[in-house]
Design an enzyme around this catalytic site. Structure first.
Site, short mmCIF file in Angstrom:
data_model
loop_
_atom_site.label_atom_id
_atom_site.label_comp_id
_atom_site.label_asym_id
_atom_site.label_seq_id
_atom_site.Cartn_x
_atom_site.Cartn_y
_atom_site.Cartn_z
CG HIS A 130 -1.93 0.99 1.38
ND1 HIS A 130 -1.67 2.30 1.70
CD2 HIS A 130 -3.27 0.88 1.22
CE1 HIS A 130 -2.83 2.95 1.73
NE2 HIS A 130 -3.81 2.11 1.45
CD GLN A 210 -7.26 -4.92 3.61
OE1 GLN A 210 -8.38 -5.20 4.03
NE2 GLN A 210 -6.94 -3.69 3.27
CE LYS A 233 -8.08 -0.07 5.36
NZ LYS A 233 -6.89 -0.10 4.53
CB CYS A 371 -3.75 3.18 -1.67
SG CYS A 371 -5.06 4.35 -1.39
C1 LIG Z 1 -5.91 0.63 4.41
C2 LIG Z 1 -4.49 0.23 4.38
C3 LIG Z 1 -3.50 1.10 4.82
C4 LIG Z 1 -3.79 2.52 5.27
O1 LIG Z 1 -4.65 2.55 6.36
P1 LIG Z 1 -5.23 3.96 6.86
O2 LIG Z 1 -6.33 3.56 7.77
O3 LIG Z 1 -5.71 4.67 5.64
O4 LIG Z 1 -4.12 4.67 7.54
C5 LIG Z 1 -2.21 0.67 4.79
N1 LIG Z 1 -1.90 -0.56 4.38
C6 LIG Z 1 -2.82 -1.44 3.96
C7 LIG Z 1 -2.42 -2.81 3.54
C8 LIG Z 1 -4.16 -1.07 3.94
O5 LIG Z 1 -5.08 -1.92 3.52
#
Ligand SMILES: *Cc1c(COP(=O)(O)O)cnc(C)c1O
Length: 414
Positions: A130, A210, A233, A371
């Protein structure tokens, strides 16, 4: 469906009642929410915990001597203990509350990596990270003259462990890898990778954004040096996340942000810092968020990770079979070890068009680069459609996705 799948579906149907948003009907159609890798929906318990805090406990922490302040501080620190137990940290002093994964990684880049990096030093990441686990390291490299090394993945999205070991050198100061890839769903063999890095004396940060809602995490048995994740998440609120760090590292790191709460004494001659973990929590923290995050962790605990994993895994297999059967659909990311993420392209139709037609049908997916532009480049696609699963998703919802794709192909005549 097999009998065992039916029993799982019953379980999922019960869980769904815990999430009020799942009753909304976009365009009069049932909401099919398959964008869980972007953020998960929240159960009543989390929503109530946040509201209850403002109704009954709201006060600033670590300051007041009055009753409410004590109550808020206790609840905030109890949440830290809940997080520590959840990821099996040795001590609550190793749990830093931050805004999310992004902030956690930036903290490590700033306070751990930068002071240790010399020109010519190296940081190792992978080809499917990411942006949050790329850009902070690029910034640290720019500022110090260090360089970024990238572990390749094969055509299934599986990390090349041999190449990883070959990339490590006496100049490698840190390895930073996703536990689970958000773009492809690959579950990296992190225990093996950590053992290899440690054999060379190199610390390892895991981006757990994730993974945290989908697989049990035990930072002590993994022996990772840092673990970062976001509350949102994990069925918790936005604006709260966690950096786990081994005390031996956190203790040697300079503070990142300065302000209230992170100090012990301040004078114009010399300021001394608070102890861990508060040294890294400058300013008023997201108190309600931390408390609601603990509620999310309790919620997951009440369902049991075993049951969640079994349901999500069965659904991933079903969805993989179904999507592979659709003409013109190509899955991107087919590693043997995968979490519930289905990234795919549809022949001749742009991902954004697929996403918006699906949206008209009530099916929420993500379309874009997720991203992770370098990961897209690795597979020679500008974007993919991504359906990502959570504990409340059902077989019917996958069927709705497949039906939606048939409609997409009808409209675009392919
Ligand atoms: C969503 C995500 C991020 C970033 O998380 P934030 O909550 O936007 O800071 C970083 N790495 C992975 C693998 C992600 O899925």
């Amino acid at each position: 469906m097999k009998r065992i799948d039916l029993e799982r579906e019953d379980l999922v149907r019960v869980w769904r009642h815990d999430f009020p948003i799942l009753d909304t009907r976009p365009n009069g159609k049932p909401l099919v929410y398959l964008d869980n890798a972007a953020t998960t929906q929240k159960p009543y318990r989390v929503i109530e915990a946040e509201a209850d805090y403002y109704r009954n406990t709201n006060s600033n922490v670590h300051r007041g001597v009055h009753w409410l302040a004590e109550r808020a501080t206790e609840a905030y620190e109890r949440s830290r203990a809940t997080v520590a137990k959840f990821i099996h940290a040795a001590d609550t002093s190793e749990i830093i509350f931050v805004r999310g994964t992004t902030e956690a990684i930036n903290l490590v880049a700033h306070s751990f990596a930068r002071p240790r990096l010399q020109p010519g030093d190296e940081i190792v990441i992978s080809a499917i990270e990411h942006h949050s686990n790329i850009v902070p390291w690029q910034l640290a490299c720019e500022q110090t003259g260090a360089t970024l090394k990238v572990v390749p993945v094969d055509d299934t999205g599986t990390l090349d462990v041999r190449a990883f070991e070959d990339l490590l050198s006496p100049r490698t100061k840190l390895v930073a890898l996703a536990h689970v890839s958000n773009a492809l769903g690959t579950i990296n063999p992190i225990k093996r990778l950590i053992d290899i890095a440690h054999k060379h004396g190199i610390p390892v940060l895991l981006d757990g954004a994730q993974a945290i809602a989908h697989v049990p995490v035990d930072v002590r048995s993994l022996d990772c040096d840092f673990y970062a994740f976001s509350g949102h998440k994990l069925y918790g609120p936005t604006g709260i996340g966690v950096l786990y760090g081994k005390a031996k590292w956190l203790g040697t790191m300079p503070p990142w942000q300065g302000g209230g709460d992170m100090i012990r004494t301040v004078s114009f001659e010399k300021t001394t810092y608070n102890e861990l973990p508060w040294k890294f929590e400058a300013g008023t923290p997201n108190i309600a968020g931390a408390i609601a995050l603990a509620a999310a962790i309790d919620y997951i605990g009440s369902l049991g990770f075993g049951a969640i994993e079994a349901c999500e895994h069965a659904l991933l297999e079903h969805a993989t079979d179904e999507l592979q059967r659709v003409d013109g659909v190509r899955l991107i990311g087919t590693a043997a070890e995968k979490s519930g993420i289905l990234s795919f392209v549809v022949d001749g139709i742009h991902a954004h068009d697929v996403g918006s037609i699906l949206s008209d049908a009530g099916v929420a997916v993500r379309a874009g680069h997720h991203c992770a532009m370098p990961a897209m480049a690795r597979f020679n696609v500008p974007a993919t459609v991504r359906a990502s699963l959570a504990l409340y998703n059902t077989h019917e919802e996958i069927d709705a996705l497949v039906k939606g794709l048939a409609r997409v192909k009808e409209l675009f005549g392919s």
